[in-house]
Design an enzyme around this catalytic site. Sequence first.
Site, mmCIF file in Angstrom:
data_model
loop_
_atom_site.group_PDB
_atom_site.id
_atom_site.type_symbol
_atom_site.label_atom_id
_atom_site.label_comp_id
_atom_site.label_asym_id
_atom_site.label_seq_id
_atom_site.Cartn_x
_atom_site.Cartn_y
_atom_site.Cartn_z
ATOM 1 N N CYS A 51 0.923 -1.227 -0.043
ATOM 2 C CA CYS A 51 -0.056 -0.028 0.033
ATOM 3 C C CYS A 51 0.870 1.112 0.012
ATOM 4 C CB CYS A 51 -1.052 -0.132 1.302
ATOM 5 S SG CYS A 51 -1.738 1.447 1.644
ATOM 6 N N CYS A 54 0.386 3.325 3.633
ATOM 7 C CA CYS A 54 0.956 2.703 4.761
ATOM 8 C C CYS A 54 1.984 3.296 5.259
ATOM 9 C CB CYS A 54 0.896 1.214 4.823
ATOM 10 S SG CYS A 54 -0.735 0.340 4.951
ATOM 11 N N ASN A 76 -0.015 15.590 -3.149
ATOM 12 C CA ASN A 76 -0.258 14.526 -4.066
ATOM 13 C C ASN A 76 0.813 14.423 -5.006
ATOM 14 O OD1 ASN A 76 -1.703 13.327 -6.277
ATOM 15 N ND2 ASN A 76 -3.623 13.648 -5.251
ATOM 16 N N ASP A 77 1.310 13.392 -5.457
ATOM 17 C CA ASP A 77 2.288 13.025 -6.195
ATOM 18 C C ASP A 77 1.859 13.453 -7.669
ATOM 19 O OD1 ASP A 77 4.519 12.141 -4.277
ATOM 20 O OD2 ASP A 77 3.138 10.441 -3.991
ATOM 21 N N HIS A 114 -4.186 0.318 8.103
ATOM 22 C CA HIS A 114 -4.692 0.242 6.436
ATOM 23 C C HIS A 114 -6.292 -0.475 6.594
ATOM 24 C CE1 HIS A 114 -4.144 -0.931 2.414
ATOM 25 N NE2 HIS A 114 -4.793 -1.973 2.531
ATOM 26 N N ASN A 152 -13.229 10.321 -1.021
ATOM 27 C CA ASN A 152 -13.804 9.457 -2.039
ATOM 28 C C ASN A 152 -13.782 7.935 -1.019
ATOM 29 O OD1 ASN A 152 -14.346 10.928 -4.257
ATOM 30 N ND2 ASN A 152 -12.321 10.840 -4.607
ATOM 31 N N SER A 160 -8.910 4.956 -5.086
ATOM 32 C CA SER A 160 -7.602 4.289 -5.707
ATOM 33 C C SER A 160 -7.106 3.306 -4.589
ATOM 34 C CB SER A 160 -6.870 5.124 -6.074
ATOM 35 O OG SER A 160 -6.222 6.004 -5.147
ATOM 36 N N HIS A 163 -6.862 2.192 1.893
ATOM 37 C CA HIS A 163 -6.401 2.692 3.178
ATOM 38 C C HIS A 163 -7.317 4.099 3.351
ATOM 39 C CE1 HIS A 163 -2.654 3.313 5.561
ATOM 40 N NE2 HIS A 163 -3.503 4.313 6.080
ATOM 41 N N HIS A 165 -8.153 7.487 3.684
ATOM 42 C CA HIS A 165 -7.645 8.537 3.205
ATOM 43 C C HIS A 165 -8.712 9.720 2.673
ATOM 44 C CE1 HIS A 165 -7.726 6.309 -0.317
ATOM 45 N NE2 HIS A 165 -7.526 7.683 -1.303
ATOM 46 N N GLN A 167 -8.576 13.582 0.428
ATOM 47 C CA GLN A 167 -7.767 14.618 -0.119
ATOM 48 C C GLN A 167 -8.282 16.241 0.092
ATOM 49 O OE1 GLN A 167 -7.182 13.893 -4.253
ATOM 50 N NE2 GLN A 167 -8.659 11.982 -4.167
ATOM 51 N N GLU A 181 -23.256 28.158 -4.738
ATOM 52 C CA GLU A 181 -23.593 28.339 -3.357
ATOM 53 C C GLU A 181 -23.418 29.901 -2.850
ATOM 54 O OE1 GLU A 181 -22.164 25.125 -0.959
ATOM 55 O OE2 GLU A 181 -23.238 23.564 -1.962
ATOM 56 N N LYS A 310 -27.245 3.794 -8.008
ATOM 57 C CA LYS A 310 -27.971 4.843 -8.842
ATOM 58 C C LYS A 310 -26.928 5.309 -9.908
ATOM 59 C CE LYS A 310 -30.760 8.241 -10.185
ATOM 60 N NZ LYS A 310 -31.842 7.723 -10.975
ATOM 61 N N TYR A 315 -30.912 10.905 -18.814
ATOM 62 C CA TYR A 315 -31.818 11.842 -18.561
ATOM 63 C C TYR A 315 -30.830 12.955 -17.657
ATOM 64 C CZ TYR A 315 -35.988 14.826 -17.789
ATOM 65 O OH TYR A 315 -36.944 15.748 -17.556
HETATM 66 P P1 H2U Z 1 -8.199 8.819 -4.459
HETATM 67 O O1 H2U Z 1 -8.285 7.322 -3.610
HETATM 68 O O2 H2U Z 1 -9.486 9.553 -3.674
HETATM 69 O O3 H2U Z 1 -8.134 8.824 -5.672
HETATM 70 O O4 H2U Z 1 -6.976 9.431 -3.660
HETATM 71 C C1 H2U Z 1 -5.704 8.998 -3.765
HETATM 72 C C2 H2U Z 1 -4.652 10.088 -4.490
HETATM 73 O O5 H2U Z 1 -3.553 9.667 -4.050
HETATM 74 C C3 H2U Z 1 -4.657 10.036 -5.723
HETATM 75 O O6 H2U Z 1 -5.387 11.412 -6.169
HETATM 76 C C4 H2U Z 1 -2.600 10.177 -4.957
HETATM 77 C C5 H2U Z 1 -3.453 9.947 -6.358
HETATM 78 O O7 H2U Z 1 -3.168 11.100 -7.153
HETATM 79 N N1 H2U Z 1 -1.408 9.177 -5.118
HETATM 80 C C6 H2U Z 1 -0.061 9.717 -4.848
HETATM 81 O O8 H2U Z 1 -0.063 11.072 -4.413
HETATM 82 N N2 H2U Z 1 0.806 9.146 -4.562
HETATM 83 C C7 H2U Z 1 1.065 7.700 -4.724
HETATM 84 O O9 H2U Z 1 1.951 7.096 -4.602
HETATM 85 C C8 H2U Z 1 -0.187 7.100 -5.363
HETATM 86 C C9 H2U Z 1 -1.667 7.796 -5.254
HETATM 87 ZN ZN ZN Z 2 -2.248 1.232 3.741
#
Ligand code: H2U
Ligand code: ZN
Length: 348
Positions: A51, A54, A76-77, A114, A152, A160, A163, A165, A167, A181, A310, A315
Site C-alpha cells: 500500500c 501505509c 499529491n504526487d 490500513h 472518496n 484508488s 487505506h 484517506h 484529499q 452556493e 444509482k 436524462y
Molecule cells: P483517491 O483514492 O481519492 O483517488 O485519492 C488518492 C490520491 O493519492 C490520488 O489523487 C494520490 C493519487 O494521485 N497518490 C499519490 O499522491 N501518490 C501515490 O503514490 C499514489 C496515489
Molecule cells: Zn495502507
Amino acid sequence: MKFNAEHHPHRRFNPLTGDWVLVSPHRARRPWQGQVEKAPTETRPAYDPGCYLCPGNERAGGISNPDYSETFVFTNDFQALLPEQVEAVQPGNPLLQLEPVHGTCRVICFSPRHNLTLQEMDPPDIRTVIDLWADQTRELGREYTWVQVFQNQGAMMGASNPHPHGQIWAGSALPDVPSREETNQRAYFQKEGTSLLIAYADLEAECGERVVLQNEDWLVVVPFWAVWPFETLLLPRRPIQRLPDVRDSERSSLAAILKRLLIRYDNLFETPFPYSMGWHGAPFLQQNQDHWQLHAHFFPPLLRSASVRKFLVGYEMLAEAQRDLTPEQAARRLQDLPDTHYRQVENG
Ligand code: H2U
Ligand code: ZN
C-alpha cells in the site's frame, strides 16, 4: 386528483445551487437487470506492504512515507493543480474562454491502520482528522480562494486505495458548485436578513421528517432536494463559516455524529457503504462572508442493495437530475437503522 409526493412525479428546487431535481417515487418498484456491483468482502491486514499510504512504504513518485502514528499529510504526487502562477491569457473569442488557475493538492491519511474506515476509528481519532481538516483549511486559505476537503470512499466512488484517506485540493479560482452556493447564500442573506442554511436547519429540526441524526451542535438531514438516493447534508446549529471556526466541544460532537452517520450508512445494506463527501466553508474572498454557513455533503451512489447503484446518466446528463425514492422515504430508512455497526453485531 390530489397531489401526493410519495406517488406523483414532481420537481424540487435546490436553493443552494439553483438546480432542480425530478422526483419519480413510483419508479422504485421497477425491475433491474442492469449492472450489479460486487460487494467488497475481503478482509484487510492492519499493514499492507504493497500500500502506498501505509507508514514507511514507498509511494509511486519514489518518496517514502514516514512511520506516522496518527494522521499524515503529503502533497499529491499527481497534482491536478500546480502552484506555479503563469501570465493570464488575453481574452480571445468569448466562446473560447480560459483562465489560468494555480493551486495545490494534498492527500491525507486518516490513520496508519490500513484496515480501518473512518467510522471504525475511535471518536478521539476521528476528532484528530477533524482538527487536521481545520488546520489544513486555515493554512491553505491564506494562499488560495477555495480549499476543498473531500473523501472518496470505496472503489465504486473511485477511491484508488482502501487505506483510510481523503484529499484536499486548494486553488486560486472559486469552482462551479461553491460559486453557485456563494451566489445563492449571498442573495438569500441580502433578501431575508438571515443565513439560508440556518433557516433551513431550523425548519428541518422543527419538522423532523428528514432528520437522520442530531446532537446539541449538529444536524444531519436528507435534504428536501437530494439527488443521490441516500444523500445527506450535515449542518451546524449555530452560524459557523469555516472548519477552523468549529469550537473544541463542537469538534468532539462532530466526531460523534460523523461516526453514527457512517455506521448507519454501512448498516443500510450491511456493506461498506461507498460515498463521496466533502466540506463547503466560506471561500477565502475579500468580501464579507456572513451569509455563508459551513456544511458537509455526503453523496452515496447505492440505491437498492450493496450491488445496485444509482446511475446519473441519460436524462441526468441531458436534462436534469432524477431520483426514484423520495427524500422522506430515504430519511425514514436511515432513521430506522441501529447505531451499532453490523460487523460488531456479527462478531458479538
Ligand atoms: P483517491 O483514492 O481519492 O483517488 O485519492 C488518492 C490520491 O493519492 C490520488 O489523487 C494520490 C493519487 O494521485 N497518490 C499519490 O499522491 N501518490 C501515490 O503514490 C499514489 C496515489
Ligand atoms: Zn495502507
